[in-house]
Motif scaffolding. Structure first.
Motif, PDB file in Angstrom:
ATOM      1  N   LEU A  69      17.322 -28.962  14.988  1.00  0.00           N
ATOM      2  CA  LEU A  69      18.022 -27.688  15.096  1.00  0.00           C
ATOM      3  C   LEU A  69      18.189 -27.100  13.693  1.00  0.00           C
ATOM      4  CD1 LEU A  69      20.764 -28.674  17.705  1.00  0.00           C
ATOM      5  CD2 LEU A  69      18.615 -27.452  18.110  1.00  0.00           C
ATOM      6  N   ALA A 107      20.791 -28.737  11.495  1.00  0.00           N
ATOM      7  CA  ALA A 107      20.770 -30.201  11.359  1.00  0.00           C
ATOM      8  C   ALA A 107      20.327 -30.620   9.968  1.00  0.00           C
ATOM      9  CB  ALA A 107      19.852 -30.801  12.411  1.00  0.00           C
ATOM     10  N   LYS A 158       9.919 -28.845  12.049  1.00  0.00           N
ATOM     11  CA  LYS A 158       9.499 -27.908  13.090  1.00  0.00           C
ATOM     12  C   LYS A 158       8.387 -28.522  13.931  1.00  0.00           C
ATOM     13  CE  LYS A 158      10.639 -23.726  10.439  1.00  0.00           C
ATOM     14  NZ  LYS A 158      10.100 -22.449   9.878  1.00  0.00           N
ATOM     15  N   VAL A 171      12.052 -30.704  20.384  1.00  0.00           N
ATOM     16  CA  VAL A 171      13.429 -31.209  20.310  1.00  0.00           C
ATOM     17  C   VAL A 171      13.683 -32.105  21.507  1.00  0.00           C
ATOM     18  CG1 VAL A 171      15.865 -30.559  20.358  1.00  0.00           C
ATOM     19  CG2 VAL A 171      14.230 -29.162  19.086  1.00  0.00           C
TER      20      VAL A 171
END
Length: 204
Positions: free
Chosen positions: A84, A87, A164, A190
């Motif tokens: 995220l 994070a 990413k 994720v």
């Protein structure tokens, strides 16, 4: 007059035949041209489709099957998960196969993190506990140790830029006997693994 009339009629019939033949020739040529163009388009589409499938297969192979080796130790498919935006901590997982004498994964570094640690998560009754492995991860002789969510894993601490999906995160693993080896962690989507919240709190 009868001969002249017959000649004129034959001449007109011949002209009609020539015009009809010419018209049919143009139509046939046009149809052949259109069909040929359609076939070329279909062939190009098939080639493009096959190329896309091949690229997908190659990309999937890189992401799902990349391996590294140092000495007698094989590092199978290091991977991580997209983070995220807020994070600061990311996890890393892989399979370590030791084909030789006992060894130990003692440290790791990455330009993407302030530090890299090894952690273990395990259930204690109904509670998930996590602890840092200061001495690293032991690799018994002729054994395979899997780093995975809910067990042993790598922790990228103070990540400078969140991972990413689709990128590769470079890192260096150091083994007590086999020595250092450069690897890349492929970043997947994720994940909603249980226990990730503990890591997030740990990294704040």
């Amino acid at each position: 007059m009868n001969d002249e009339l017959r000649f004129a009629r034959r001449h007109r019939a011949f002209e009609r035949h020539v015009r009809h033949a010419a018209s049919n020739k143009r139509w046939v040529s046009r149809r052949v041209f259109i069909n040929t163009d359609l076939e070329d388009t279909m062939i190009r589409n098939k080639i493009a489709g096959a190329g896309a499938i091949l690229c997908t297969m190659l990309a999937f192979g890189v992401a799902e099957g990349h391996e590294f080796k140092v000495g007698q130790i094989e590092i199978g498919h290091p991977y991580s998960r997209a983070m995220l935006p807020v994070a600061k901590v990311g996890g890393g997982y892989m399979k370590l196969t030791n084909n030789g004498a006992a060894d130990r994964l003692v440290s790791a570094t990455s330009a993407r993190a302030g530090s890299v640690e090894f952690h273990e998560m395990k259930m204690n009754g109904a509670i998930m506990e996590m602890r840092e492995l200061d001495s690293g991860i032991a690799l018994p002789a002729k054994s395979t140790v899997e780093l995975k969510p809910g067990g042993y894993h790598v922790m990228f601490m103070n990540v400078t830029q969140p991972f990413k999906e689709g990128e590769m995160v470079k890192a260096t693993l150091v083994f007590e006997k086999a020595g250092p080896v450069d690897v890349e962690f492929s970043v997947g989507p994720v994940a909603g693994e249980k226990g990730h919240g503990a890591h997030a709190e740990h990294g704040k």
